[in-house]
Write a protein that holds these residues in place. Structure first.
Motif, mmCIF file in Angstrom:
data_model
loop_
_atom_site.group_PDB
_atom_site.id
_atom_site.type_symbol
_atom_site.label_atom_id
_atom_site.label_comp_id
_atom_site.label_asym_id
_atom_site.label_seq_id
_atom_site.Cartn_x
_atom_site.Cartn_y
_atom_site.Cartn_z
ATOM 1 N N UNK A 1 0.829 -1.201 0.000
ATOM 2 C CA UNK A 1 0.000 0.000 0.000
ATOM 3 C C UNK A 1 0.870 1.262 0.000
ATOM 4 N N UNK A 2 1.944 1.245 0.791
ATOM 5 C CA UNK A 2 2.838 2.396 0.815
ATOM 6 C C UNK A 2 3.529 2.626 -0.517
ATOM 7 N N UNK B 1 3.985 5.461 -5.833
ATOM 8 C CA UNK B 1 3.941 5.409 -7.291
ATOM 9 C C UNK B 1 2.887 6.367 -7.846
ATOM 10 N N UNK B 2 1.736 6.415 -7.176
ATOM 11 C CA UNK B 2 0.635 7.247 -7.672
ATOM 12 C C UNK B 2 0.762 8.710 -7.262
ATOM 13 N N UNK B 3 1.755 9.026 -6.431
ATOM 14 C CA UNK B 3 1.911 10.400 -5.953
ATOM 15 C C UNK B 3 2.382 11.307 -7.078
ATOM 16 N N UNK C 1 10.163 1.406 -12.980
ATOM 17 C CA UNK C 1 10.569 0.000 -12.995
ATOM 18 C C UNK C 1 10.994 -0.460 -11.608
ATOM 19 N N UNK C 2 11.733 0.365 -10.904
ATOM 20 C CA UNK C 2 12.196 0.000 -9.556
ATOM 21 C C UNK C 2 11.022 -0.245 -8.617
ATOM 22 N N UNK D 1 7.232 -3.712 -5.672
ATOM 23 C CA UNK D 1 5.818 -3.968 -5.361
ATOM 24 C C UNK D 1 5.422 -5.393 -5.732
ATOM 25 N N UNK D 2 5.898 -5.874 -6.871
ATOM 26 C CA UNK D 2 5.577 -7.246 -7.309
ATOM 27 C C UNK D 2 6.137 -8.276 -6.335
ATOM 28 N N UNK D 3 7.360 -8.073 -5.872
ATOM 29 C CA UNK D 3 7.964 -9.016 -4.923
ATOM 30 C C UNK D 3 7.154 -9.087 -3.633
ATOM 31 N N UNK D 4 6.746 -7.953 -3.112
ATOM 32 C CA UNK D 4 5.975 -7.946 -1.865
ATOM 33 C C UNK D 4 4.570 -8.534 -2.058
#
Length: 247
Positions: A88-89, A94-96, A119-120, A125-128
């Motif tokens: 969520x964080x 990312x959306x900020x 990309x970073x 995010x995908x890993x978490x």
């Protein structure tokens, strides 16, 4: 010019991920072929002995069994909650509309443009997310074990007509812990990748240090051969009194 910005990221980050992947492939191979040289293999055998003993002595040990499983589920729940909060964080960042790369432009080695930052964060995010998924499945299996382990007459099964056997419960128990281990390892990888925000060099050094630490944690030292032999010779609770060990 673009390659001069990206070459460290293209080389060091994939190399770090491949290094971690190769280590876990080697660990999986050792768990399957030489399980008692690894902590994971020894713990898996110990869990099978424990769950079989709890099923056999259900009337005496039911409270201990439920409390232990509850503690394990609480640990997996804590990790799952932590992962989803981090997701969520990261999604909020990312959306900020604030460009987080501005204060890092002069401090980061490697690429730090808009595409690189995207990309970073998406990779982390995908890993978490996958870590959360693994812990959620672990909770599911452990909750099933908590219900099945207290079924009366689950053990022994002399007629062979029951589909709910102690071996089936042991398999569920092992799957729950395996998924929890996978979730934890993804969580560690995600924390290493978070250093990617400050450059690929830190990612490579962090993964290298993590692999060295995990090697010392995952493998049993050669000085503990007597301990390993005692665990190997310890019969399972489901074995007959005068019989041997595993087939």
């Amino acid at each position: 010019m673009e390659w001069r910005k990206w070459y460290l990221d293209v080389i060091l980050v994939p190399l770090a991920l491949v290094m971690m992947l190769c280590y876990h492939i080697y660990l999986s191979f050792m768990v399957r072929t030489h399980p008692f040289s690894t902590v994971l293999g020894i713990n898996s055998r110990g869990r099978r002995i424990w769950i079989s003993s709890m099923i056999k002595e259900n009337q005496k040990m039911n409270i201990l069994t439920v409390q232990t499983l509850r503690n394990v589920v609480m640990g997996a729940t804590l990790m799952a909650t932590t992962c989803i909060l981090l997701c969520a964080g990261l999604a909020a960042v990312i959306s900020s509309t604030y460009s987080i790369k501005k204060p890092l432009n002069d401090a980061v080695y490697g690429a730090h443009g808009d595409i690189a930052i995207a990309i970073k964060y998406l990779t982390i995010l995908t890993i978490f997310i996958f870590s959360f998924f693994s812990h959620s499945l672990s909770i599911r299996f452990l909750n099933q074990v908590a219900m099945l382990v207290n079924i009366p007459n689950l053990y022994p099964n002399p007629s062979g007509d029951l589909f709910l056997t102690s071996e089936y419960v042991c398999e569920l128990f092992d799957k729950g812990f395996f998924l929890s281990t996978v979730g934890n390892r993804l969580f560690y990888a995600g924390f290493s990748l978070m250093l990617w925000i400050f450059g690929p060099i830190l990612v490579f050094l962090s993964v290298l240090m993590m692999v060295l630490v995990l090697y010392h944690v995952d493998f049993v030292s050669l000085g503990n051969n007597k301990e390993k032999q005692r665990i190997v010779d310890c019969p399972r609770a489901s074995d007959p009194p005068n019989g041997g060990g595993d087939a």
